[in-house]
Design an enzyme around this catalytic site. Structure first.
Site, PDB file in Angstrom:
ATOM      1  CB  ILE A   1      -7.216   3.650   7.846  1.00  0.00           C
ATOM      2  CG1 ILE A   1      -8.258   3.453   8.842  1.00  0.00           C
ATOM      3  CG2 ILE A   1      -7.067   4.647   7.160  1.00  0.00           C
ATOM      4  CD1 ILE A   1      -8.581   4.591   9.431  1.00  0.00           C
TER       5      ILE A   1
ATOM      6  CG  HIS B   1      -1.790  -0.936   1.063  1.00  0.00           C
ATOM      7  ND1 HIS B   1      -3.041  -0.347   0.955  1.00  0.00           N
ATOM      8  CD2 HIS B   1      -2.267  -2.238   1.708  1.00  0.00           C
ATOM      9  CE1 HIS B   1      -4.271  -1.970   0.487  1.00  0.00           C
ATOM     10  NE2 HIS B   1      -3.310  -2.875   1.851  1.00  0.00           N
ATOM     11  N   PRO B   2       0.079   2.109  -0.573  1.00  0.00           N
ATOM     12  CG  PRO B   2      -1.023   4.198  -2.021  1.00  0.00           C
ATOM     13  CD  PRO B   2      -0.697   2.606  -1.553  1.00  0.00           C
TER      14      PRO B   2
ATOM     15  CG  PHE C   1      -2.627   4.446   9.877  1.00  0.00           C
ATOM     16  CD1 PHE C   1      -2.668   4.016  11.468  1.00  0.00           C
ATOM     17  CD2 PHE C   1      -2.956   5.161   8.997  1.00  0.00           C
ATOM     18  CE1 PHE C   1      -4.103   3.902  11.348  1.00  0.00           C
ATOM     19  CE2 PHE C   1      -4.522   5.599   9.732  1.00  0.00           C
ATOM     20  CZ  PHE C   1      -4.983   5.139  10.513  1.00  0.00           C
TER      21      PHE C   1
ATOM     22  CD  GLU D   1      -8.919   1.618  -1.883  1.00  0.00           C
ATOM     23  OE1 GLU D   1      -9.773   0.482  -2.432  1.00  0.00           O
ATOM     24  OE2 GLU D   1      -8.050   1.848  -1.278  1.00  0.00           O
TER      25      GLU D   1
ATOM     26  CB  ALA E   1      -8.664   5.489   3.661  1.00  0.00           C
TER      27      ALA E   1
END
Lengths: 170, 170
Positions: free
Chosen positions: A113, A58-59, A111, A80, A115
């Site tokens: 999530i 993920h970025p 982190f 997203e 989003a």
């Protein structure tokens, strides 16, 4: 019956083991069946190294995907994060970057999530709330967030295929 | 007041972050204080990569430590496995090796157990009982077993230092 390639599943969740197991479990009669299989594979079969592999695909929240991400994943990731980016100011974005760095320093992974539809302020509040967690607790929360992302992406994958098949335009 | 080097803590628990934090937290008034600090560091501060690093510093149960393990860790590991090795037969040892390989294949790290005083049969029974666990559940159990090993080794570390100091023979 829907059948996809390993690479397409990898764009939904960046764990090689996940993608391979999804291919093995396919074809799926529906997206619901695919999501159920994905949950079982992700939580019961993919090992902790596979979780870390998926997280690293993920970025960072608030940043663009790197060029070596699969094109579909990069595009989905942008979508997203669109609410977050639309609601970001220079200062909240900077605060998010700072907290991301603190988080990564403590936990050893970015982190994560789901989003989708969430503002920068909401994401930042969640990050601050999760930061005091024990590393193992946060590891499992991040895996649950990854699963939410995976579900959304599976739905997109299945609907895009059906659309393009029915229109015959791809 | 006891003060040890990073390398000595590394022989108790093979996570670099753990060893560095122990040095930062020292000196300790007693081994009890050191154990309390170690528990806090291991469960609250060392990240999941550090857990994996510590796990990979152990020889597989039933096998000798590799030459690149610290000398103290290698010696301690032998002592911890002495009951297991004394009670092993060729066939139970082979079964242990087979199950170790299955475990490693599923979880991505070696089977970790505080082997001190436990027979091969007991260790094998535990391995089979733990094998069906979800990867994240097993990850935390392994970390708890690592902490038991660390505690035993801290006690050995502190008692060896006190002995050699009081005898003045080292």
């Amino acid at each position: 019956m829907e059948r996809y390639e390993e690479e397409e599943y990898l764009a939904c969740c960046g764990s090689t083991q996940f993608a391979k197991e999804m291919v093995k479990a396919s074809p799926f009669a529906s997206v619901h069946e695919a999501v159920a299989a994905a949950r079982d594979i992700w939580f019961n079969k993919v090992d902790v190294n596979g979780w870390l592999e998926a997280f690293s695909a993920h970025p960072q929240i608030g940043q663009s995907p790197s060029p070596n991400h699969p094109a579909a994943a990069a595009q989905w990731s942008k979508g997203e994060q669109s609410t977050a980016l639309a609601t970001a100011t220079t200062s909240t974005l900077q605060e998010l970057l700072d907290w991301n760095a603190r988080y990564r320093h403590k936990f050893g992974f970015i982190f994560l999530i789901c989003a989708s539809g969430r503002s920068t302020a909401e994401i930042l509040a969640d990050l601050k709330k999760r930061y005091p967690n024990r590393p193992i607790v946060e590891f499992e929360i991040a895996a649950q967030e990854q699963m939410k992302v995976t579900e959304l992406r599976l739905v997109k994958l299945f609907s895009s295929k059906i659309k393009s098949t029915s229109k015959g335009d791809q």
